[in-house]
Design a protein around this motif. Structure first.
Motif, PDB file in Angstrom:
ATOM      1  N   ILE A  58     -21.822  -3.351   8.640  1.00 14.64           N
ATOM      2  CA  ILE A  58     -21.553  -4.784   9.360  1.00 14.64           C
ATOM      3  C   ILE A  58     -22.181  -5.827   9.601  1.00 14.64           C
ATOM      4  O   ILE A  58     -21.531  -6.793   9.365  1.00 14.64           O
ATOM      5  CB  ILE A  58     -22.375  -3.593  10.572  1.00 14.64           C
ATOM      6  CG1 ILE A  58     -21.441  -2.794  11.099  1.00 14.64           C
ATOM      7  CG2 ILE A  58     -22.595  -4.626  11.610  1.00 14.64           C
ATOM      8  CD1 ILE A  58     -22.268  -1.519  12.384  1.00 14.64           C
ATOM      9  N   HIS A  59     -23.704  -5.893   8.096  1.00 11.60           N
ATOM     10  CA  HIS A  59     -23.986  -6.623   8.060  1.00 11.60           C
ATOM     11  C   HIS A  59     -23.627  -7.862   6.779  1.00 11.60           C
ATOM     12  O   HIS A  59     -23.355  -8.931   7.316  1.00 11.60           O
ATOM     13  CB  HIS A  59     -25.760  -6.782   7.649  1.00 11.60           C
ATOM     14  CG  HIS A  59     -26.159  -7.564   7.253  1.00 11.60           C
ATOM     15  ND1 HIS A  59     -27.255  -8.806   8.315  1.00 11.60           N
ATOM     16  CD2 HIS A  59     -27.041  -8.336   5.882  1.00 11.60           C
ATOM     17  CE1 HIS A  59     -27.248  -9.853   7.230  1.00 11.60           C
ATOM     18  NE2 HIS A  59     -27.474  -9.604   6.065  1.00 11.60           N
ATOM     19  N   ILE A  60     -22.817  -7.491   6.310  1.00 11.98           N
ATOM     20  CA  ILE A  60     -22.454  -8.128   5.104  1.00 11.98           C
ATOM     21  C   ILE A  60     -21.167  -9.230   6.344  1.00 11.98           C
ATOM     22  O   ILE A  60     -20.969 -10.293   6.112  1.00 11.98           O
ATOM     23  CB  ILE A  60     -21.121  -7.251   4.170  1.00 11.98           C
ATOM     24  CG1 ILE A  60     -22.704  -7.025   3.269  1.00 11.98           C
ATOM     25  CG2 ILE A  60     -20.760  -8.192   3.189  1.00 11.98           C
ATOM     26  CD1 ILE A  60     -22.203  -5.377   2.508  1.00 11.98           C
ATOM     27  N   PRO A  61     -19.975  -8.472   6.735  1.00 15.14           N
ATOM     28  CA  PRO A  61     -19.033  -9.652   7.472  1.00 15.14           C
ATOM     29  C   PRO A  61     -20.072 -10.099   8.280  1.00 15.14           C
ATOM     30  O   PRO A  61     -19.395 -11.343   8.172  1.00 15.14           O
ATOM     31  CB  PRO A  61     -18.289  -8.282   7.822  1.00 15.14           C
ATOM     32  CG  PRO A  61     -18.325  -7.147   7.349  1.00 15.14           C
ATOM     33  CD  PRO A  61     -19.593  -7.241   6.397  1.00 15.14           C
ATOM     34  N   VAL A  62     -20.794  -9.902   9.407  1.00 18.34           N
ATOM     35  CA  VAL A  62     -21.150 -10.442  10.268  1.00 18.34           C
ATOM     36  C   VAL A  62     -22.170 -11.708   9.068  1.00 18.34           C
ATOM     37  O   VAL A  62     -22.124 -12.626   9.337  1.00 18.34           O
ATOM     38  CB  VAL A  62     -22.340  -9.815  10.663  1.00 18.34           C
ATOM     39  CG1 VAL A  62     -23.313 -11.189  11.052  1.00 18.34           C
ATOM     40  CG2 VAL A  62     -21.756  -9.149  12.132  1.00 18.34           C
ATOM     41  N   ASN A  63     -22.622 -11.591   8.323  1.00 21.82           N
ATOM     42  CA  ASN A  63     -23.880 -12.797   7.102  1.00 21.82           C
ATOM     43  C   ASN A  63     -22.268 -13.657   6.863  1.00 21.82           C
ATOM     44  O   ASN A  63     -22.733 -14.800   6.930  1.00 21.82           O
ATOM     45  CB  ASN A  63     -24.256 -11.912   6.171  1.00 21.82           C
ATOM     46  CG  ASN A  63     -25.085 -12.378   5.821  1.00 21.82           C
ATOM     47  OD1 ASN A  63     -26.036 -14.213   6.134  1.00 21.82           O
ATOM     48  ND2 ASN A  63     -25.493 -12.892   4.358  1.00 21.82           N
ATOM     49  N   ASN A  64     -21.440 -13.056   6.588  1.00 22.47           N
ATOM     50  CA  ASN A  64     -20.363 -14.099   5.818  1.00 22.47           C
ATOM     51  C   ASN A  64     -19.034 -14.727   7.541  1.00 22.47           C
ATOM     52  O   ASN A  64     -19.162 -15.984   6.755  1.00 22.47           O
ATOM     53  CB  ASN A  64     -19.642 -13.124   5.184  1.00 22.47           C
ATOM     54  CG  ASN A  64     -19.695 -12.594   3.808  1.00 22.47           C
ATOM     55  OD1 ASN A  64     -20.086 -12.946   3.335  1.00 22.47           O
ATOM     56  ND2 ASN A  64     -18.693 -11.242   3.180  1.00 22.47           N
ATOM     57  N   LEU A  66     -21.092 -15.891   9.509  1.00 16.01           N
ATOM     58  CA  LEU A  66     -22.286 -17.153  10.087  1.00 16.01           C
ATOM     59  C   LEU A  66     -22.521 -17.843   9.098  1.00 16.01           C
ATOM     60  O   LEU A  66     -22.632 -19.487   9.521  1.00 16.01           O
ATOM     61  CB  LEU A  66     -23.532 -16.438  10.267  1.00 16.01           C
ATOM     62  CG  LEU A  66     -23.358 -15.581  11.818  1.00 16.01           C
ATOM     63  CD1 LEU A  66     -24.865 -14.585  11.631  1.00 16.01           C
ATOM     64  CD2 LEU A  66     -23.517 -15.765  12.964  1.00 16.01           C
ATOM     65  N   VAL A  67     -22.368 -17.666   7.247  1.00 17.26           N
ATOM     66  CA  VAL A  67     -22.477 -18.665   6.377  1.00 17.26           C
ATOM     67  C   VAL A  67     -21.202 -19.482   6.375  1.00 17.26           C
ATOM     68  O   VAL A  67     -21.409 -21.111   5.945  1.00 17.26           O
ATOM     69  CB  VAL A  67     -23.191 -18.324   5.406  1.00 17.26           C
ATOM     70  CG1 VAL A  67     -23.254 -18.958   4.008  1.00 17.26           C
ATOM     71  CG2 VAL A  67     -24.575 -17.693   5.694  1.00 17.26           C
ATOM     72  N   GLY A  68     -19.942 -18.736   6.486  1.00 20.98           N
ATOM     73  CA  GLY A  68     -18.897 -19.419   6.441  1.00 20.98           C
ATOM     74  C   GLY A  68     -18.651 -20.490   7.445  1.00 20.98           C
ATOM     75  O   GLY A  68     -17.996 -21.511   7.386  1.00 20.98           O
ATOM     76  N   GLY A  69     -18.641 -19.829   8.330  1.00 18.63           N
ATOM     77  CA  GLY A  69     -18.716 -21.089  10.266  1.00 18.63           C
ATOM     78  C   GLY A  69     -19.502 -22.240   9.721  1.00 18.63           C
ATOM     79  O   GLY A  69     -19.069 -23.458  10.332  1.00 18.63           O
ATOM     80  N   ALA A  70     -20.896 -22.208   9.075  1.00 24.78           N
ATOM     81  CA  ALA A  70     -21.600 -23.644   8.619  1.00 24.78           C
ATOM     82  C   ALA A  70     -21.085 -24.307   8.356  1.00 24.78           C
ATOM     83  O   ALA A  70     -20.122 -25.117   7.298  1.00 24.78           O
ATOM     84  CB  ALA A  70     -22.937 -23.344   8.344  1.00 24.78           C
TER      85      ALA A  70
END
Length: 70
Positions: A58-64, A66-70
């Protein structure tokens, strides 16, 4: 002053006495008990590993996101 020294000297003596009592009460587990303990530990490893895997999954897509949206 002498009472305080006696109290300080009793601490290691009590520790050693309680430690020897504990060691005398300990017994080596028999084969059946050892297998039960090993099974419980194995189930614990599997459960914790499964939980960790899903958290990472679950953490990998959420992290992507958050990082990709910035």
């Amino acid at each position: 002053m002498a009472d305080q020294l006696k109290e300080i000297a009793e601490i290691p003596r009590d520790f050693l006495r309680e430690g020897t009592q504990f060691l005398h009460r300990c017994t080596k587990p028999d084969k059946r008990e050892f297998i039960k303990i090993s099974q419980a530990v194995g189930v614990g490893f599997v459960v914790m590993g499964t939980i960790g895997y899903f958290v990472k999954l679950i953490h990998i897509p959420v992290n992507n996101i958050l990082v990709g949206g910035a």
